[in-house]
Motif scaffolding. Structure first.
Motif, PDB file in Angstrom:
ATOM      1  N   SER A 277      -8.852  -0.689   3.648  1.00 45.55           N
ATOM      2  CA  SER A 277      -8.782  -0.875   2.431  1.00 45.55           C
ATOM      3  C   SER A 277      -7.551  -1.899   2.271  1.00 45.55           C
ATOM      4  N   THR A 278      -6.605  -1.883   3.011  1.00 44.58           N
ATOM      5  CA  THR A 278      -5.350  -2.954   3.052  1.00 44.58           C
ATOM      6  C   THR A 278      -5.756  -4.102   3.391  1.00 44.58           C
TER       7      THR A 278
ATOM      8  N   LEU B  30     -10.008  -4.198  -5.776  1.00 41.32           N
ATOM      9  CA  LEU B  30     -11.100  -4.269  -5.074  1.00 41.32           C
ATOM     10  C   LEU B  30     -11.767  -5.678  -5.034  1.00 41.32           C
TER      11      LEU B  30
ATOM     12  N   MET C 286     -10.464   4.700  -9.037  1.00 40.94           N
ATOM     13  CA  MET C 286      -9.765   3.391  -8.684  1.00 40.94           C
ATOM     14  C   MET C 286      -9.371   2.510  -9.667  1.00 40.94           C
TER      15      MET C 286
ATOM     16  N   HIS D 160     -14.984   5.703  -1.095  1.00 38.86           N
ATOM     17  CA  HIS D 160     -14.186   6.264  -2.033  1.00 38.86           C
ATOM     18  C   HIS D 160     -14.754   7.114  -3.034  1.00 38.86           C
TER      19      HIS D 160
ATOM     20  N   ILE E 164     -15.984   0.050   0.986  1.00 39.98           N
ATOM     21  CA  ILE E 164     -14.512   0.790   0.457  1.00 39.98           C
ATOM     22  C   ILE E 164     -15.020   1.605  -0.670  1.00 39.98           C
ATOM     23  N   GLN E 165     -16.002   1.023  -1.728  1.00 42.58           N
ATOM     24  CA  GLN E 165     -16.058   1.716  -2.902  1.00 42.58           C
ATOM     25  C   GLN E 165     -17.041   2.778  -2.760  1.00 42.58           C
TER      26      GLN E 165
ATOM     27  N   ILE F 263      -7.441   7.087  -1.279  1.00 47.57           N
ATOM     28  CA  ILE F 263      -8.576   6.074  -0.838  1.00 47.57           C
ATOM     29  C   ILE F 263      -8.297   6.242   0.889  1.00 47.57           C
TER      30      ILE F 263
ATOM     31  N   ALA G   6      -7.618  -5.540   0.189  1.00 53.40           N
ATOM     32  CA  ALA G   6      -6.818  -5.645  -0.654  1.00 53.40           C
ATOM     33  C   ALA G   6      -5.884  -6.793  -0.884  1.00 53.40           C
TER      34      ALA G   6
ATOM     35  N   ASN H 144       0.878  -1.063   0.265  1.00 51.62           N
ATOM     36  CA  ASN H 144      -0.029  -0.054   0.055  1.00 51.62           C
ATOM     37  C   ASN H 144       0.864   1.398  -0.089  1.00 51.62           C
TER      38      ASN H 144
ATOM     39  N   TYR I 245      -6.225  -0.281  -7.420  1.00 52.30           N
ATOM     40  CA  TYR I 245      -6.450  -0.887  -6.400  1.00 52.30           C
ATOM     41  C   TYR I 245      -7.257  -2.340  -6.615  1.00 52.30           C
TER      42      TYR I 245
END
Length: 405
Positions: free
Chosen positions: A171-172, A233, A228, A220, A216-217, A156, A175, A121, A231
């Motif tokens: 997000s990490t 997803l 994005m 963001h 997350i989506q 993000i 991902a 990240n 990333y």
């Protein structure tokens, strides 16, 4: 009683007296979870439901017993059979932390052919980067890395700050899971090994620690500025495809085997020149900011209670010692706040506004949570088959309190 600071694990409360026997709260008789923890209950012996959950899982998986070893030996044989003819037979996610580093070593020791997978990240500490290099080079293990565009990563992270929610680093985590699935599928691998241990970490309620692809989506889309593109997803459809169609299994060896994080750390230091980074999740600077500054200061939330309770539960630390540690301010890198503000392009005024605005919850944004609950019977079957983590089923497939505290 010290009342100059605030902190909590999942609920909100003051930094309390360091003598656990002087605190006017109901506290578990085996760990240090107390009555303010989300969804907690106590039995006639004063033991919390989370400690009982650990006992049930340990019995179910045979953790640290001959039964657990037998079950896991069978899984290792299945991994070897499924990977016959391939260059790799399993994926191991690596972060430079204790659990994942030791898992790579164990995989090799079991005669497996692991592919190490890392999601970068762009906020790794130099210690974490060197730890990954030292372990993989010594063990001759190949590394597959997905590196997100750093501007996109920062966009993000910043969107989560602007959204006012606690899951700043969600997000990490998602991902990494998606990256491991992608690597496994690319190389025809059917098994992913993860270093989670419910003995050393427990399984907490969702509380302020929720994440999924829709969440997350949605955040963001509302607060982010950059598209994005890089990333990885994991949408609901992809999650179902990985587990139900590709049928990539998630295996957590420490659910079956005895594991001591302290002994693992000492072994890594001796054998690989591996370096400790100071605390759970602190091998990454953005995660260190989340756990050491953002969550304690804005949400009065301190996830150290999780690890400290496990240490007390396992007899590695007394409840009294764990409570003292918990009611001591977390250690953080001196210049970390300034570094975060600079990278995320936040002025002092913008940062203060973010930290002082009324906190929001994942309940305030779109998620897949209701869908997970609706499909609970299906996920129960997938969890029993190791096609989704059992911890996912226990945390995400049951109703959660509207108030995360």
């Amino acid at each position: 009683m010290e009342k100059n600071e605030s902190r909590n694990w999942i609920g909100v409360y003051l930094l309390l007296d360091k003598d656990i026997n002087k605190v006017d709260l109901k506290i578990c008789s085996k760990c240090i979870y107390d009555e303010r923890v989300s969804a907690i209950s106590f039995d006639a012996e004063g033991v919390c439901n989370f400690c009982r959950q650990v006992e049930i899982l340990a019995n179910q998986y045979g953790t640290g017993t001959s039964d657990g070893i037998t079950k896991f030996d069978k899984i290792v044989a299945e991994i070897k059979a499924a990977g016959r003819g391939n260059k790799y037979d399993c994926v191991v996610g690596v972060s430079g932390g204790t659990d994942s580093s030791y898992m790579v070593y164990l995989a090799k020791n079991w005669g497996l052919r692991p592919l190490a997978v890392h999601y970068d990240n762009t906020w790794n500490s130099s210690i974490a980067t060197q730890n990954i290099r030292k372990v993989l080079t010594t063990l001759d293990v190949d590394l597959y890395t997905h590196v997100i565009d750093n501007k996109e990563a920062d966009d993000i992270f910043k969107s989560f700050l602007l959204a006012g929610v606690a899951e700043f680093d969600a997000s990490t985590d998602l991902a990494l899971a998606e990256t491991m699935y992608r690597a496994a599928y690319k190389f025809g691998i059917k098994y992913v090994l993860e270093g989670h241990s419910f003995i050393t970490e427990g399984i907490t309620p969702v509380g302020r620690n929720y994440f999924d692809g829709r969440y997350i989506q949605a955040i963001h889309k509302q607060f982010g500025r950059l598209p994005m593109k890089t990333y990885p997803l994991m949408t609901f459809a992809r999650f179902l495809w990985w587990s139900s169609v590709a049928r990539i299994k998630k295996i957590r060896p420490f659910w079956y085997l005895e594991y001591s994080k302290e002994e693992a750390r000492a072994f890594l230091e001796k054998e690989f020149g591996w370096e400790y980074y100071g605390g759970h999740h602190l091998e990454n600077r953005i995660t260190a900011f989340a756990h050491g500054i953002y969550l304690p200061e804005k949400f009065k939330t301190d996830f150290r209670n999780n690890t400290l309770s496990a240490l007390a539960r396992n007899g590695k630390m007394s409840r009294e010692e764990a409570w003292v540690e918990y009611n001591t301010s977390p250690k953080v890198e001196v210049e970390l706040v300034e570094y975060v503000k600079k990278r995320l392009e936040l002025s002092d005024a913008e940062y203060l506004c973010i930290m002082n605005q009324t906190p929001k919850s994942w309940h305030d944004y779109p998620t897949y949570k209701k869908r997970f609950e609706l499909l609970r019977p299906m996920f129960a079957l997938l969890a029993k088959a190791n096609l989704v983590p059992m911890s996912f089923y226990l945390k995400y497939c049951f109703p959660a309190p509207e108030n995360p505290s």
